[in-house]
Design an enzyme around this catalytic site. Structure first.
Site, PDB file in Angstrom:
ATOM      1  N   LYS A  38       0.863  -1.180   0.000  1.00  0.00           N
ATOM      2  CA  LYS A  38       0.000   0.000   0.000  1.00  0.00           C
ATOM      3  C   LYS A  38       0.901   1.232   0.000  1.00  0.00           C
ATOM      4  O   LYS A  38       1.945   1.249   0.651  1.00  0.00           O
ATOM      5  CB  LYS A  38      -0.896   0.014   1.249  1.00  0.00           C
ATOM      6  CG  LYS A  38      -1.694   1.312   1.460  1.00  0.00           C
ATOM      7  CD  LYS A  38      -2.732   1.557   0.376  1.00  0.00           C
ATOM      8  CE  LYS A  38      -3.443   2.913   0.574  1.00  0.00           C
ATOM      9  NZ  LYS A  38      -4.356   3.220  -0.568  1.00  0.00           N
ATOM     10  N   MET A  65     -10.262   6.229  -0.606  1.00  0.00           N
ATOM     11  CA  MET A  65      -9.653   5.708   0.617  1.00  0.00           C
ATOM     12  C   MET A  65      -8.944   6.815   1.409  1.00  0.00           C
ATOM     13  O   MET A  65      -8.988   6.831   2.635  1.00  0.00           O
ATOM     14  CB  MET A  65      -8.658   4.598   0.274  1.00  0.00           C
ATOM     15  CG  MET A  65      -9.246   3.437  -0.538  1.00  0.00           C
ATOM     16  SD  MET A  65     -10.617   2.618   0.269  1.00  0.00           S
ATOM     17  CE  MET A  65      -9.752   1.752   1.562  1.00  0.00           C
ATOM     18  N   LEU A 115      -5.567   7.391   1.246  1.00  0.00           N
ATOM     19  CA  LEU A 115      -4.231   6.896   1.612  1.00  0.00           C
ATOM     20  C   LEU A 115      -4.111   6.405   3.054  1.00  0.00           C
ATOM     21  O   LEU A 115      -3.165   6.748   3.767  1.00  0.00           O
ATOM     22  CB  LEU A 115      -3.160   7.974   1.337  1.00  0.00           C
ATOM     23  CG  LEU A 115      -2.880   8.260  -0.131  1.00  0.00           C
ATOM     24  CD1 LEU A 115      -1.881   9.419  -0.270  1.00  0.00           C
ATOM     25  CD2 LEU A 115      -2.321   7.025  -0.828  1.00  0.00           C
ATOM     26  N   CYS A 120      -2.453   9.904  -6.540  1.00  0.00           N
ATOM     27  CA  CYS A 120      -3.572   9.592  -5.646  1.00  0.00           C
ATOM     28  C   CYS A 120      -4.678  10.619  -5.842  1.00  0.00           C
ATOM     29  O   CYS A 120      -4.455  11.809  -5.651  1.00  0.00           O
ATOM     30  CB  CYS A 120      -3.172   9.576  -4.178  1.00  0.00           C
ATOM     31  SG  CYS A 120      -4.637   9.296  -3.148  1.00  0.00           S
ATOM     32  N   LYS A 180       3.926   5.950 -10.560  1.00  0.00           N
ATOM     33  CA  LYS A 180       2.540   5.531 -10.814  1.00  0.00           C
ATOM     34  C   LYS A 180       1.816   6.733 -11.376  1.00  0.00           C
ATOM     35  O   LYS A 180       1.792   7.802 -10.757  1.00  0.00           O
ATOM     36  CB  LYS A 180       1.891   5.066  -9.503  1.00  0.00           C
ATOM     37  CG  LYS A 180       0.425   4.636  -9.638  1.00  0.00           C
ATOM     38  CD  LYS A 180       0.312   3.209 -10.127  1.00  0.00           C
ATOM     39  CE  LYS A 180      -1.105   2.671 -10.096  1.00  0.00           C
ATOM     40  NZ  LYS A 180      -1.399   1.970  -8.840  1.00  0.00           N
ATOM     41  N   GLY A 184     -11.783  -1.089 -12.518  1.00  0.00           N
ATOM     42  CA  GLY A 184     -12.526  -2.218 -13.071  1.00  0.00           C
ATOM     43  C   GLY A 184     -12.787  -2.034 -14.555  1.00  0.00           C
ATOM     44  O   GLY A 184     -12.094  -1.292 -15.244  1.00  0.00           O
ATOM     45  N   GLY A 201      -5.307  -1.687 -14.861  1.00  0.00           N
ATOM     46  CA  GLY A 201      -6.563  -1.033 -15.203  1.00  0.00           C
ATOM     47  C   GLY A 201      -7.519  -1.934 -15.943  1.00  0.00           C
ATOM     48  O   GLY A 201      -7.301  -2.283 -17.105  1.00  0.00           O
ATOM     49  N   GLY A 202      -8.566  -2.347 -15.267  1.00  0.00           N
ATOM     50  CA  GLY A 202      -9.676  -3.010 -15.934  1.00  0.00           C
ATOM     51  C   GLY A 202      -9.456  -4.455 -16.298  1.00  0.00           C
ATOM     52  O   GLY A 202     -10.185  -4.997 -17.138  1.00  0.00           O
ATOM     53  N   GLY A 262      -6.385  -4.709  -9.574  1.00  0.00           N
ATOM     54  CA  GLY A 262      -6.945  -3.865  -8.527  1.00  0.00           C
ATOM     55  C   GLY A 262      -8.348  -4.291  -8.179  1.00  0.00           C
ATOM     56  O   GLY A 262      -8.571  -5.127  -7.310  1.00  0.00           O
TER      57      GLY A 262
HETATM   58  C1  DHB Z   1      -6.034   5.848  -3.139  1.00  0.00           C
HETATM   59  C2  DHB Z   1      -4.850   6.132  -3.726  1.00  0.00           C
HETATM   60  C3  DHB Z   1      -4.680   5.876  -5.057  1.00  0.00           C
HETATM   61  O1  DHB Z   1      -3.530   6.143  -5.676  1.00  0.00           O
HETATM   62  C4  DHB Z   1      -5.736   5.331  -5.768  1.00  0.00           C
HETATM   63  O2  DHB Z   1      -5.624   5.092  -7.078  1.00  0.00           O
HETATM   64  C5  DHB Z   1      -6.899   5.042  -5.180  1.00  0.00           C
HETATM   65  C6  DHB Z   1      -7.058   5.295  -3.855  1.00  0.00           C
HETATM   66  C7  DHB Z   1      -6.308   6.190  -1.757  1.00  0.00           C
HETATM   67  O3  DHB Z   1      -5.707   5.686  -0.818  1.00  0.00           O
HETATM   68  O4  DHB Z   1      -7.202   7.019  -1.582  1.00  0.00           O
END
Ligand code: DHB
Length: 310
Positions: free
Chosen positions: A43, A69, A71, A129, A163, A220, A248-249, A270
């Site tokens: 993570k 989320m 992070l 993110c 990323k 997805g 991705g997907g 993912g």
């Molecule tokens: C989070 C971070 C990401 O890079 C992502 O693609 C999706 C969620 C996060 O922790 O919010």
């Protein structure tokens, strides 16, 4: 066989998790390590541990997922320590650390910590993110992206990647690739989630998740054509020594096959890993092998990057 290479590293299987899924704790990471996945990524770790956004912050949709989320993670020191233990136990099985700054100045500090550690694997600097309230995605700001890369590579001498979020305009691919080609990157990972989608429950007219008024990253099946385009566009523009993790997907072996046709060296899971669990690695490995057999291929190298156009 599904063996693959990325930079100077070799992997027994082309599949791995996408950062964020099943990789926050030591227990989850150990389960990934015991699965058929060829490698794993932690993570995204920040300088300090974070609780993340209020729940519910993840939801399964008809064709994928939405998440905000924020992070949540146990902090970079936790993941460095995990990775150091992992490489003691599993020599010859390189893994990935994912890290992100909460502000640009954090990136060289994270880089220095990993540089000073005993970690011998690969590091993914997450520039994408989408879910921290009030913080734009770094990789949509090309000047900041370049400044962060310059600061990272002043201190960082280990194999590194970035990323990236999805881009949608061919001029953006030209601009981003030109920046990336100026730095000693080993890899890119493309794509992160589609930033800031919205899902509405038809029964209640309510959003699916709580943070940010319901806006969140989409993954997805919704993401697949965009992931294919991003991997293909970057493969056509990046230096040959920069490898690509395609993300991705992917929900079938055919999806993974197509990302490899576009140039992916590794394929990460993912949404499908979040919804199906670790069994996805077994199913997708066997589906990808069937697809290869159907086309007469015995190794990934025979069709990687070999997309045909009209
Ligand atoms: C989070 C971070 C990401 O890079 C992502 O693609 C999706 C969620 C996060 O922790 O919010």
């Amino acid at each position: 066989s599904l063996t693959t290479t990325l930079g100077d590293y070799a992997f027994q299987n082309v599949f791995m998790n996408a950062s964020g899924v099943h990789c926050q704790t030591e227990a989850e990471l150990d389960q990934l390590a015991a699965s058929p996945a060829g490698t794993l990524v932690t993570k995204t770790g920040t300088l300090e541990a974070r609780a993340g956004n209020p729940e519910p912050r993840f939801a399964q949709l008809a064709l994928g997922t939405i998440n905000s989320m924020g992070l949540p993670n146990l902090g970079i020191d936790y993941y460095i320590a995990y990775a150091e233990r992992f490489q003691e136990k599993h020599p010859g099985r390189p893994i990935f650390l994912s890290v992100a700054g909460m502000k640009p100045d954090d990136f060289p500090l994270l880089a220095q910590k990993i540089q000073d550690s005993g970690f011998t694997g690969l590091t993914e600097f997450n520039l994408s993110c989408p879910n921290v309230p009030g913080k734009p995605q770094i990789a949509y700001d090309f000047d900041t992206t370049e400044a962060i890369l310059a600061a990272i590579f002043k201190v960082f001498k280990k194999p590194a990647g970035v990323k990236l979020p999805p881009y949608f305009d061919l001029a953006q691919f030209d601009q981003v690739a030109a920046i990336l080609n100026r730095y000693p990157l080993t890899l890119i990972n493309s794509i992160n989630s589609l930033g800031n989608g919205l899902w509405i429950d038809p029964a209640t007219d309510t959003t699916a998740i709580k943070p940010k008024g319901g806006f969140g990253g989409i993954g997805g099946q919704y993401a697949k054509p965009i992931a294919l385009a991003n991997v293909r566009a970057f493969r056509q523009r990046l230096r040959g020594d920069i490898s690509i993790i395609g993300t991705g997907g992917v929900t079938t072996g055919r999806d993974a096959y197509e990302l490899i046709l576009c140039g992916a060296n590794l394929v990460s899971l993912g949404s499908i890993l979040a919804t199906e669990g670790l069994g996805a690695f077994t199913r997708l490995s066997s589906e990808l092998e069937s697809e290869m057999a159907k086309k007469g291929y015995t190794s990934l190298a025979e069709f990687r990057g070999q997309l045909k156009t009209l």
